[in-house]
Design a protein around this motif. Structure first.
Motif, PDB file in Angstrom:
ATOM      1  N   ALA A  22       0.835  -1.206   0.000  1.00  0.00           N
ATOM      2  CA  ALA A  22       0.000   0.000   0.000  1.00  0.00           C
ATOM      3  C   ALA A  22       0.868   1.254   0.000  1.00  0.00           C
ATOM      4  CB  ALA A  22      -0.931  -0.005   1.209  1.00  0.00           C
ATOM      5  N   ALA A  23       1.950   1.233   0.772  1.00  0.00           N
ATOM      6  CA  ALA A  23       2.856   2.380   0.813  1.00  0.00           C
ATOM      7  C   ALA A  23       3.512   2.584  -0.554  1.00  0.00           C
ATOM      8  CB  ALA A  23       3.911   2.190   1.894  1.00  0.00           C
ATOM      9  N   ASP A  24       3.916   1.495  -1.193  1.00  0.00           N
ATOM     10  CA  ASP A  24       4.524   1.580  -2.527  1.00  0.00           C
ATOM     11  C   ASP A  24       3.536   2.140  -3.548  1.00  0.00           C
ATOM     12  OD1 ASP A  24       6.828   0.509  -1.432  1.00  0.00           O
ATOM     13  OD2 ASP A  24       6.511  -1.505  -2.271  1.00  0.00           O
ATOM     14  N   THR A  25       2.294   1.663  -3.491  1.00  0.00           N
ATOM     15  CA  THR A  25       1.257   2.137  -4.407  1.00  0.00           C
ATOM     16  C   THR A  25       0.987   3.622  -4.195  1.00  0.00           C
ATOM     17  OG1 THR A  25       0.251  -0.053  -4.513  1.00  0.00           O
ATOM     18  CG2 THR A  25      -1.135   1.809  -5.151  1.00  0.00           C
ATOM     19  N   ALA A  26       0.895   4.028  -2.927  1.00  0.00           N
ATOM     20  CA  ALA A  26       0.658   5.438  -2.612  1.00  0.00           C
ATOM     21  C   ALA A  26       1.802   6.295  -3.147  1.00  0.00           C
ATOM     22  CB  ALA A  26       0.495   5.629  -1.109  1.00  0.00           C
ATOM     23  N   HIS A  27       3.020   5.823  -2.996  1.00  0.00           N
ATOM     24  CA  HIS A  27       4.189   6.555  -3.507  1.00  0.00           C
ATOM     25  C   HIS A  27       4.095   6.691  -5.028  1.00  0.00           C
ATOM     26  CE1 HIS A  27       8.296   7.890  -4.024  1.00  0.00           C
ATOM     27  NE2 HIS A  27       8.452   6.933  -4.931  1.00  0.00           N
ATOM     28  N   ASP A  28       3.756   5.600  -5.717  1.00  0.00           N
ATOM     29  CA  ASP A  28       3.640   5.630  -7.178  1.00  0.00           C
ATOM     30  C   ASP A  28       2.562   6.617  -7.624  1.00  0.00           C
ATOM     31  OD1 ASP A  28       5.618   3.715  -7.271  1.00  0.00           O
ATOM     32  OD2 ASP A  28       4.251   2.047  -7.737  1.00  0.00           O
ATOM     33  N   VAL A  29       1.425   6.629  -6.926  1.00  0.00           N
ATOM     34  CA  VAL A  29       0.335   7.557  -7.266  1.00  0.00           C
ATOM     35  C   VAL A  29       0.794   8.997  -7.070  1.00  0.00           C
ATOM     36  CG1 VAL A  29      -1.967   8.353  -6.552  1.00  0.00           C
ATOM     37  CG2 VAL A  29      -1.522   5.915  -6.863  1.00  0.00           C
ATOM     38  N   ARG A  30       1.482   9.262  -5.946  1.00  0.00           N
ATOM     39  CA  ARG A  30       1.986  10.626  -5.712  1.00  0.00           C
ATOM     40  C   ARG A  30       2.957  11.052  -6.808  1.00  0.00           C
ATOM     41  NH1 ARG A  30       1.844   8.795  -0.328  1.00  0.00           N
ATOM     42  NH2 ARG A  30       4.021   8.145  -0.406  1.00  0.00           N
TER      43      ARG A  30
END
Length: 111
Positions: free
Chosen positions: A76-84
């Motif tokens: 989830a943290a990786d996905t959030a980083h990618d979205v940002r």
């Protein structure tokens, strides 16, 4: 180790001694009582082993659940980083496009 395991082993040992003494002296009641103690001790030891197994399984499932939780949290943290990163990139591209268009308009109107 569950306390029932050593208690059960002791009960079995005590029963064997009682059985042996009862048989040696011809005391059927004592010998029978010894066998009963052995059965009771075996049951107690088995119960302790079952409880130990259940605790082991529970601990294993707990460890696996915690590992999976950490994995999902990292994903989830990786996905959030990618979205940002995508949002920041899109904003930069929009800014560049607007700035380029503004410069083009300035050049056309200042000539």
């Amino acid at each position: 180790m569950d306390r029932n395991v050593p208690e059960g082993k002791f009960e079995q040992f005590k029963g064997k001694v009682k059985q042996s003494v009862g048989e040696a002296f011809g005391n059927e009641k004592l010998a029978n009582s010894g066998v009963a103690d052995q059965v009771k001790g075996s049951a107690k030891e088995a119960w302790g082993n079952a409880k130990d197994a259940a605790r082991s399984v529970a601990a294993d499932h707990q460890a696996r659940a915690e590992a999976k939780h950490a994995e999902v949290k990292q994903s989830a943290a990786d996905t959030a980083h990618d979205v940002r990163e995508k949002i920041a990139s899109t904003a930069q591209n929009a800014k560049n496009a607007v700035s380029a268009k503004a410069e083009e308009i300035k050049r056309r109107h200042s000539a």
